[in-house]
Structure formats: structure tokens, C-alpha cells
Design a protein around this motif. Structure first.
Motif, mmCIF file in Angstrom:
data_model
loop_
_atom_site.group_PDB
_atom_site.id
_atom_site.type_symbol
_atom_site.label_atom_id
_atom_site.label_comp_id
_atom_site.label_asym_id
_atom_site.label_seq_id
_atom_site.Cartn_x
_atom_site.Cartn_y
_atom_site.Cartn_z
ATOM 1 N N ARG A 33 1.629 4.401 -2.973
ATOM 2 C CA ARG A 33 1.631 5.825 -2.706
ATOM 3 C C ARG A 33 3.032 6.527 -3.112
ATOM 4 O O ARG A 33 2.903 7.790 -3.406
ATOM 5 C CB ARG A 33 1.210 6.158 -1.340
ATOM 6 N N ASP A 75 0.827 -1.136 -0.090
ATOM 7 C CA ASP A 75 0.102 -0.123 -0.048
ATOM 8 C C ASP A 75 0.969 1.370 -0.060
ATOM 9 O O ASP A 75 0.612 2.255 -0.628
ATOM 10 C CB ASP A 75 -0.943 0.006 1.162
ATOM 11 N N ILE A 133 3.036 14.436 -1.253
ATOM 12 C CA ILE A 133 3.262 13.392 -0.474
ATOM 13 C C ILE A 133 3.059 13.340 1.060
ATOM 14 O O ILE A 133 3.303 14.528 1.548
ATOM 15 C CB ILE A 133 4.525 12.617 -0.948
#
Length: 269
Positions: free
Chosen positions: A25, A21, A253
């Protein structure tokens, strides 16, 4: 032999390549790291990493032939404390590096015990997933003086003509207490200063500005403690007057952080 470039990379968060996961990202960063071997153009004889996650009283040089792992993070899934990046060390090169540092009048010693921290193994497992290239690290020096880390880079510069890829691994913004939306303004401001300094200043100007980096906009908000910025000083010192290119840039981010990475080489484009 072609002279190697040097890099300062933002290495992301913790053991992100080992978490599906989190890796999703970090896709933009992953693509930038995967592209570095193409940019370099040839397989290095070794990769020398200066990580923001290793500090000693002097410039310690990793000399372990089979470096172990240093799981220097907390709160991540159990399997991330069992991952192994099995790249070989480079004891003979470590001695060469220590001699270069010593010849420059800088304090140094060999460390036969130190292993790879995540500032090294996280980006390298993306860059060189087969772990075929020897890897070693040099520690930051306590006190985190920018000028002495630039001097370290100058001492290491001959390695570029010996096939060694020098990588400063840190983060262009590193304030763990200010992630999310509140990071947007300070990380943008500091990144803009960093871009101007590295891309649009003369070699003399950029060195002077980095020595005095704490005067930059939002400097201490971006780096309350500068250990993740100091690897840039080493990469810059080893680059001498080579031009810089931004090879990774991303906004948003970690919920709002702007981060960048840079390559230095004579033919930077």
C-alpha cells in the motif's frame, strides 16, 4: 566534496517496510525513498536523522557506536518487534554535532543509550537496505518551537560539506484521530499551503511562514501536535537559501491523506 542536499520526508506508518501488505500500500512512498540515493549521487559519510519520534529537554545527540532498536509503536505483528536495522552509529561525528549545536548557543548533550526509532529505521531500510552507512539522530527539543529548530538546522549546515546527509523524518499530515475520508480536506488544504510555502516563496518568506505555520489553512487539523512537522524546520534551516523540490506526493493514503516530501539543494530541479 559535493555539498549534500537536505530532506524532509513523510516516513509512512509504523514498521511498514517489514509488513508485506502494508508495504504494497505504500508503494509510491517506497519508490520515492528508493530513489533518494540516486538523487544524492554519492554515498553519504553518515545519515543524520531528526525524527518526529524523539523529544528531549534539549537537543540530545545519539552517540551509541551500535545503536539498539526502539520499537515505538503498538498493535503491529509480533515479528515487527524483532526487526533489526544494523547500521553502525558514529560516536566521533556525534561529538562534532554536539559541538556545533553548543557553539550556536543551543542546549545539547550526548546520549550514549538511545537507539533507532521507526522514524529512522523504517525509511532507511528502504533507502539503504544494506545498512552500510553510519546513522545517528538528534532529538527534537521539548516545547517544539519552530524558530529554535530552524536555528538547529543552521547549526548543522556545515555537515553538508562533510558528506553528511541531513534528513528530517516526520509526516506532512499527522492526525491519528482523523484518517480515512475525513482527512482529505484538511490534508489537501495544508499540503497546498506547504507546497506554496516551500516551492514558491522566497527563502525569507518561507522561513517566516513556517515559524507561523499554525496560521496555515487546517494547520491544527493536520497537526494537532507538531512533532511530525518540526523535522521540516531543521531541514529548512540546514538548507539556508537552497531551492526546494517536491520528491514525493500522494493523495488517498491511509484512506484519504495527502502527504508530501521535499528535497532542498542548490541545484534543485
Amino acid at each position: 566534496m559535493t555539498r549534500m542536499p537536505t530532506y524532509f520526508i513523510s516516513h509512512g506508518g509504523g514498521p511498514w517496510p517489514y509488513m508485506e501488505d502494508m508495504r504494497a500500500r505504500m508503494r509510491v512512498l517506497e519508490e520515492a525513498l528508493q530513489d533518494m540515493p540516486r538523487q544524492v549521487g554519492t554515498t553519504p559519510s553518515a545519515v543524520l536523522v531528526i525524527s518526529g519520534h524523539w523529544e528531549e529537554a534539549d537537543f540530545a545527540v545519539m552517540s551509541h557506536a551500535k545503536p539498539p532498536m526502539v520499537y515505538d509503536y503498538s498493535g503491529f505483528p509480533a515479528h515487527t518487534y524483532e526487526v533489526v536495522y544494523p547500521a553502525p552509529g558514529a560516536p566521533a561525528l556525534a561529538q562534532r554535532i554536539e559541538s556545533l549545536i553548543h557553539a550556536a548557543g543551543l542546549p545539547s548533550h550526548l546520549d550514549p543509550h538511545r537507539g533507532f526509532d521507526h522514524g529512522t529505521f523504517a525509511p532507511l531500510v528502504v533507502m539503504y537496505p544494506d545498512a552500510q552507512v553510519p546513522v545517528l539522530q538528534v532529538a527534537l527539543k521539548a516545547g517544539l518551537d519552530p524558530a529554535i529548530h530552524i536555528a538547529l538546522g543552521r547549526a548543522l549546515a556545515p555537515l553538508r560539506d562533510e558528506g553528511v546527509l541531513i534528513v528530517g523524518s516526520g509526516q506532512s499530515y499527522h492526525n491519528l484521530r482523523m484518517f480515512g475520508p475525513q482527512a482529505r480536506q484538511p490534508s489537501n488544504a495544508f499540503d497546498a499551503w506547504l507546497q506554496d510555502t516551500l516551492l514558491h516563496s522566497s527563502p525569507e518568506q518561507r522561513e517566516a511562514r513556517l515559524v507561523n505555520w499554525a496560521q496555515a489553512p487546517s494547520a491544527r487539523m493536520a497537526h494537532p501536535r507538531e512533532e511530525h512537522l518540526l523535522p521540516l524546520m531543521v531541514a529548512l534551516g540546514a538548507a539556508a537559501g537552497d531551492a526546494a523540490t517536491c520528491v514525493y506526493h500522494e493523495e488517498g493514503i491511509f484512506g484519504g491523506v495527502t502527504a508530501s516530501s521535499f528535497r532542498f539543494d542548490a541545484a534543485a530541479t
